[in-house]
Design a protein around this motif. Sequence first.
Motif, PDB file in Angstrom:
ATOM      1  N   GLU B  49       0.902  -1.154  -0.069  1.00 32.12           N
ATOM      2  CA  GLU B  49       0.161  -0.040  -0.160  1.00 32.12           C
ATOM      3  C   GLU B  49       0.808   1.359  -0.036  1.00 32.12           C
ATOM      4  OE1 GLU B  49      -2.254   1.757   3.386  1.00 32.12           O
ATOM      5  OE2 GLU B  49      -1.945   3.176   1.742  1.00 32.12           O
ATOM      6  N   ARG B  52       1.726   1.689  -3.560  1.00 31.87           N
ATOM      7  CA  ARG B  52       0.547   2.123  -4.324  1.00 31.87           C
ATOM      8  C   ARG B  52       0.400   3.822  -4.182  1.00 31.87           C
ATOM      9  NH1 ARG B  52      -2.602  -1.819  -2.004  1.00 31.87           N
ATOM     10  NH2 ARG B  52      -3.799  -0.491  -0.866  1.00 31.87           N
ATOM     11  N   ILE B  74     -10.864   4.122  -2.836  1.00 32.80           N
ATOM     12  CA  ILE B  74     -10.197   2.760  -3.711  1.00 32.80           C
ATOM     13  C   ILE B  74     -10.091   1.616  -2.694  1.00 32.80           C
ATOM     14  CG2 ILE B  74      -8.081   2.014  -4.605  1.00 32.80           C
ATOM     15  CD1 ILE B  74      -8.757   4.663  -6.111  1.00 32.80           C
ATOM     16  N   MET B  75     -11.499   0.924  -2.954  1.00 33.32           N
ATOM     17  CA  MET B  75     -11.566  -0.420  -1.926  1.00 33.32           C
ATOM     18  C   MET B  75     -10.812  -1.665  -2.517  1.00 33.32           C
ATOM     19  SD  MET B  75     -13.739   0.639   0.274  1.00 33.32           S
ATOM     20  CE  MET B  75     -14.483  -0.807   1.049  1.00 33.32           C
ATOM     21  N   VAL B  76     -10.047  -2.383  -1.698  1.00 31.62           N
ATOM     22  CA  VAL B  76      -9.494  -3.779  -2.226  1.00 31.62           C
ATOM     23  C   VAL B  76     -10.480  -4.547  -2.396  1.00 31.62           C
ATOM     24  CG1 VAL B  76      -7.710  -5.255  -1.573  1.00 31.62           C
ATOM     25  CG2 VAL B  76      -7.513  -2.944  -0.813  1.00 31.62           C
ATOM     26  N   THR B 126      -2.627  -6.415  -6.422  1.00 33.73           N
ATOM     27  CA  THR B 126      -3.791  -6.032  -5.741  1.00 33.73           C
ATOM     28  C   THR B 126      -4.832  -5.772  -7.001  1.00 33.73           C
ATOM     29  OG1 THR B 126      -3.199  -3.875  -5.205  1.00 33.73           O
ATOM     30  CG2 THR B 126      -2.866  -5.706  -3.486  1.00 33.73           C
ATOM     31  N   HIS B 128      -8.643  -3.542  -7.366  1.00 36.55           N
ATOM     32  CA  HIS B 128      -9.576  -2.595  -6.351  1.00 36.55           C
ATOM     33  C   HIS B 128     -10.677  -1.951  -7.229  1.00 36.55           C
ATOM     34  CE1 HIS B 128      -6.030  -1.733  -3.999  1.00 36.55           C
ATOM     35  NE2 HIS B 128      -5.400  -2.153  -4.853  1.00 36.55           N
TER      36      HIS B 128
ATOM     37  N   TYR D  41      -7.107  -3.795   5.065  1.00 35.30           N
ATOM     38  CA  TYR D  41      -7.187  -4.928   4.624  1.00 35.30           C
ATOM     39  C   TYR D  41      -5.961  -6.027   4.756  1.00 35.30           C
ATOM     40  CZ  TYR D  41      -3.337  -3.919   1.098  1.00 35.30           C
ATOM     41  OH  TYR D  41      -2.205  -3.890   0.568  1.00 35.30           O
TER      42      TYR D  41
END
Lengths: 162, 162, 162, 162
Positions: B49, B52, B74-76, B126, B128, D41
Amino acid sequence: MPTEQQADEQIARTDERADAYVDLTLRVRYAETDQMGVAYYANHLVWFELGRTELFRQRGYTYQELEEKEGCYIMVAEAHCRYHAPARYDQLLTVRTRVKSARSRLLCFSYELLAEDGTRIASGETLHVITGRDGKPRSLPERYRQALLAPPTAGLAPTTTE
Amino acid sequence: MPTEQQADEQIARTDERADAYVDLTLRVRYAETDQMGVAYYANHLVWFELGRTELFRQRGYTYQELEEKEGCYIMVAEAHCRYHAPARYDQLLTVRTRVKSARSRLLCFSYELLAEDGTRIASGETLHVITGRDGKPRSLPERYRQALLAPPTAGLAPTTTE
Amino acid sequence: MPTEQQADEQIARTDERADAYVDLTLRVRYAETDQMGVAYYANHLVWFELGRTELFRQRGYTYQELEEKEGCYIMVAEAHCRYHAPARYDQLLTVRTRVKSARSRLLCFSYELLAEDGTRIASGETLHVITGRDGKPRSLPERYRQALLAPPTAGLAPTTTE
Amino acid sequence: MPTEQQADEQIARTDERADAYVDLTLRVRYAETDQMGVAYYANHLVWFELGRTELFRQRGYTYQELEEKEGCYIMVAEAHCRYHAPARYDQLLTVRTRVKSARSRLLCFSYELLAEDGTRIASGETLHVITGRDGKPRSLPERYRQALLAPPTAGLAPTTTE
């Protein structure tokens, strides 16, 4: 609303029954250990918070409710922890939480962290101020404050003399 | 607004220049080790993360801005990590992050975690989805999506062929 | 080996040059925020540890070296943190660490956590005992203790008067 | 020692009774939430590990015992998580863990994370190799492997058909 003097009296009464506590049991996680083979020192503050949360729950409400319904946030102003013995992976620990004082704008909790055999792993205190969603100080609604001062609900939290 | 076909072409172009990445360096914290003497396996997702986040910053904006100004979260949806070698306390690690694909509602990033001597510590991806404040799916505003597809700003992120 | 009296004098000298500190900069991680939108209160202890680690490094050695070569473990005996202002996601923070005292069996560090604009986010202290691999108290080898008391290496750690 | 073929048959049998699982209940901690108001997460991997630990315990032994008595470390080689719905503060979650396969040098576990109302929060798998204290691959002692393949002890872990 109690007057300031009445509030002080209630704090005094809280102190008198300082034997009222709420216990929560947890198991030390692998993720919480460090390469020294013991629980990393910041986790104790996380565990204190679990005890604090449980105390609220035993007094009849939750943090979540306070935040969502009342827009009240319990901000930490100060935290103190004394580490008496290492906590190890998979150990069952009891967090024993007490309300040390509950004024309308300032809450103080104390904690003991105990191993199954009674060994004292850690002890500590946290001091909190109440804020609104805007981060500005405000008062904890009186019924919540009263609940914190009330003896724990019978059958839920054992009130004993150590 | 690009048509769906144009969007696909852009994704293709992104894939063609799959050598474009952003590097972030971090040092393994004591808190991140476990009693096995290596970094605990959940931290790799935290490090991904950080990579990212840095990629967003290098492309000209921040998560914070997306959340505050655009109400975009921004949801995983999925995370995958392969652990090639243990990461140890105090080691300097590089998180190398790439945009694998950037559709308007679905983002995919890939990561490599490298030690100073080039040893590959871990690799992963990942996936998203974009949501609004209400948690419902929405599109990433086009200018943010374009920025993700753009080559990294010269001088900031080295673009090399491995 | 200095006599007990000499040791006391050295502590005094440390106190005299209490303006000697080591700065470390970090960025608040998304993982470190909580649903209140600020950094969770246990992270401050993690950040203090990063400052402490950096101080050791600036004085010429590392925790890792102490553990591996000397079998010396720096166990936390007490931690105290005052939270002055919330730390927010993506904020750059400086951990300013000072050696408060360095006796052969007891180390004390103090910390300030500062935002880029100089706002004081938090301040605190930690107290440590030295133990061997067996968990029993022992002394910090004198050359390491001396290094902690020495002024920071020129050019590495800025020594300024606030 | 079973032959390789026998081992394969056992894995097949494990797959046949894929309805054998161990449940562990946990409550989402405040520390585990992030500023999006949901659990961050990386915590899901921590929770998977709690499920895995509990599965070992229900099969009659503990990680701790494996590490201390046998010098066996269960290293993670791969982790995968799909996030179906956000987990929120104070929610009670069930981690449902299954042994997907148990070869002498390779273990695979699968996980489901369920809310009280049955909502699937997440699902995932982890793949592990067995190493010795030196970090080199070795075999899991056969009696531990057999225990992982055995049906859960009656009365402890409910074996049901979903």
